[in-house]
Design a protein around this motif. Sequence first.
Motif, PDB file in Angstrom:
ATOM      1  N   PHE A  17      -4.416  -5.223  -2.123  1.00 46.13           N
ATOM      2  CA  PHE A  17      -3.323  -5.804  -1.344  1.00 46.13           C
ATOM      3  C   PHE A  17      -2.880  -7.136  -1.936  1.00 46.13           C
ATOM      4  O   PHE A  17      -1.694  -7.454  -1.936  1.00 46.13           O
ATOM      5  N   HIS A  18      -3.841  -7.924  -2.433  1.00 43.12           N
ATOM      6  CA  HIS A  18      -3.482  -9.198  -3.053  1.00 43.12           C
ATOM      7  C   HIS A  18      -2.640  -8.958  -4.314  1.00 43.12           C
ATOM      8  O   HIS A  18      -1.631  -9.634  -4.538  1.00 43.12           O
ATOM      9  N   ASP A  19      -3.060  -7.977  -5.118  1.00 43.84           N
ATOM     10  CA  ASP A  19      -2.311  -7.664  -6.334  1.00 43.84           C
ATOM     11  C   ASP A  19      -0.918  -7.139  -5.995  1.00 43.84           C
ATOM     12  O   ASP A  19       0.071  -7.492  -6.651  1.00 43.84           O
ATOM     13  N   ALA A  20      -0.820  -6.299  -4.950  1.00 39.63           N
ATOM     14  CA  ALA A  20       0.488  -5.776  -4.538  1.00 39.63           C
ATOM     15  C   ALA A  20       1.383  -6.883  -4.013  1.00 39.63           C
ATOM     16  O   ALA A  20       2.597  -6.878  -4.233  1.00 39.63           O
ATOM     17  N   SER A  21       0.789  -7.847  -3.319  1.00 40.67           N
ATOM     18  CA  SER A  21       1.564  -8.971  -2.806  1.00 40.67           C
ATOM     19  C   SER A  21       2.093  -9.848  -3.927  1.00 40.67           C
ATOM     20  O   SER A  21       3.210 -10.373  -3.854  1.00 40.67           O
ATOM     21  N   ALA A  65       0.212   6.123   1.094  1.00 44.89           N
ATOM     22  CA  ALA A  65       0.915   6.711  -0.053  1.00 44.89           C
ATOM     23  C   ALA A  65       2.365   7.006   0.285  1.00 44.89           C
ATOM     24  O   ALA A  65       3.274   6.719  -0.515  1.00 44.89           O
ATOM     25  N   PHE A  66       2.626   7.584   1.473  1.00 52.37           N
ATOM     26  CA  PHE A  66       4.001   7.865   1.896  1.00 52.37           C
ATOM     27  C   PHE A  66       4.814   6.565   1.984  1.00 52.37           C
ATOM     28  O   PHE A  66       5.972   6.509   1.555  1.00 52.37           O
ATOM     29  N   THR A  67       4.196   5.535   2.564  1.00 50.99           N
ATOM     30  CA  THR A  67       4.906   4.273   2.781  1.00 50.99           C
ATOM     31  C   THR A  67       5.304   3.628   1.464  1.00 50.99           C
ATOM     32  O   THR A  67       6.448   3.179   1.289  1.00 50.99           O
ATOM     33  N   LEU A  76       5.236  -3.284   4.421  1.00 51.86           N
ATOM     34  CA  LEU A  76       3.850  -3.112   4.859  1.00 51.86           C
ATOM     35  C   LEU A  76       3.017  -4.343   4.538  1.00 51.86           C
ATOM     36  O   LEU A  76       2.281  -4.856   5.392  1.00 51.86           O
ATOM     37  N   ILE A  77       3.123  -4.839   3.303  1.00 48.60           N
ATOM     38  CA  ILE A  77       2.359  -6.022   2.898  1.00 48.60           C
ATOM     39  C   ILE A  77       2.766  -7.240   3.722  1.00 48.60           C
ATOM     40  O   ILE A  77       1.918  -8.029   4.163  1.00 48.60           O
ATOM     41  N   ASP A  78       4.076  -7.419   3.943  1.00 46.05           N
ATOM     42  CA  ASP A  78       4.543  -8.557   4.740  1.00 46.05           C
ATOM     43  C   ASP A  78       3.965  -8.493   6.157  1.00 46.05           C
ATOM     44  O   ASP A  78       3.592  -9.528   6.729  1.00 46.05           O
ATOM     45  N   GLY A  79       3.902  -7.285   6.722  1.00 41.54           N
ATOM     46  CA  GLY A  79       3.324  -7.148   8.051  1.00 41.54           C
ATOM     47  C   GLY A  79       1.847  -7.495   8.082  1.00 41.54           C
ATOM     48  O   GLY A  79       1.373  -8.180   8.997  1.00 41.54           O
ATOM     49  N   SER A 119       7.018   0.251   9.090  1.00 40.28           N
ATOM     50  CA  SER A 119       7.100   0.659   7.681  1.00 40.28           C
ATOM     51  C   SER A 119       6.473   2.036   7.476  1.00 40.28           C
ATOM     52  O   SER A 119       6.970   2.850   6.690  1.00 40.28           O
ATOM     53  N   ILE A 120       5.375   2.317   8.194  1.00 33.76           N
ATOM     54  CA  ILE A 120       4.726   3.630   8.073  1.00 33.76           C
ATOM     55  C   ILE A 120       5.634   4.726   8.629  1.00 33.76           C
ATOM     56  O   ILE A 120       5.807   5.789   8.012  1.00 33.76           O
TER      57      ILE A 120
END
Length: 292
Positions: A17-21, A65-67, A76-79, A119-120
Motif C-alpha cells: 500500500f505504501h508503494d502504491a501510494s 483486483a477488480f478495484t 481505495l488508497i486515499d480512503g 471504490s470497491i
Amino acid sequence: AGISLIATGLTMLVTAFHDASENGWDFYNLMLSIAGILATGIGIAILTGSWIPLLIAAIASLLLAFTVATGHGKELIDGIKLILQGFIDFFKGVFTGDLETALNGVGEIFDGLKKVIGSIIDGIKDTFLSFLDWLDEKTGGKLSPLIDFIKEIITDGFDYVKRNIGIVVDTLKDIFSGLVKFVSGVFTQDWDTAWEGVKDIFKGIWNGIVSLLESAVNFLIDGVNFLFEKLNTISFEVPDWIPGIGGESLGFNLSPIEPISIPRLAKGTVIPPNREFLAVLGDQKQGTNIET
C-alpha cells in the motif's frame, strides 16, 4: 506459524500500500497486496481452526483486483489513508482530552470507509460493464439494445447500493460521534456535552431511517420513470382506412414522477400543508436560530 503468517502478511500489505501510494498501482504491488491478504487470512485460519478467514481473504483479494484493474485503486488508497489518519486523530484527541480532534478523527474514519467501499463497488460495477462491452463487440452489435438495457439496470442497481451504504456509514458516523460526546461528557461531568451526545445519537438514527426510506422510494420512482421513458419511445401510424383516427400517429406521452425529499431533523425546509414531521430546534452551538 499462524502468528508469523499474520505478521508477514500485514508487513507485505503495508509495504504494498505504501508503494502504491507513492508510485501508483502496478503488477508488483498488486500481487504483493494479494499475497499479504492471503497470508493474513491463512494465519488467522490456523489460529482459529476455521476456513472462513481464508475465504474472506480470498474474496478481499478478488475485490482488490477488480478495484485496481478498473482504475479505482487511487480512490481505495486515499480512503485507507483517511481511515488511518482518522484513527491517529481519534486517539490523539482521546489521550490529550481534545474532544474536537477526537470527533474529527471519527469523521475521517467513516469518510475513509465510505470512500473505500465506494471504490470497491465502482470496481465491481465497471467489471460487469466492461464484460458487457466485450460481449457487445463479440456479437457485432446484434444484441446492443438488450445489452444497453442490462447496463442501465446494473448501473442503477450498483448506484443504489452505493448510495444506501453511504447513508448507513454516515448514520454510524453520527452515532459514534454522539457516543464520543456522551462518554466525554460523563467522564468530565459536563452534562451539557453528554446531552448533546444523546441528541446526536438519536438524530443520527432518525435521519438514517428517513434517508433509507427516501432512497428506497426514489429508487422505485426511478424505475417507473425508466419504464415511462421506454414507453414514450413507442409510436405507430394508424392505417388510413380506420375512420376518425386514420393517418394519425399514436403513442405514449407519460410525464416523469418527481422524486421525493423527506425533511431531516435539524434541517431547514419549506413546509407544505398536511406534512407533519418532527424537528429539533435550538441545537446550534452559537448564534441565534430564527425559524420563519
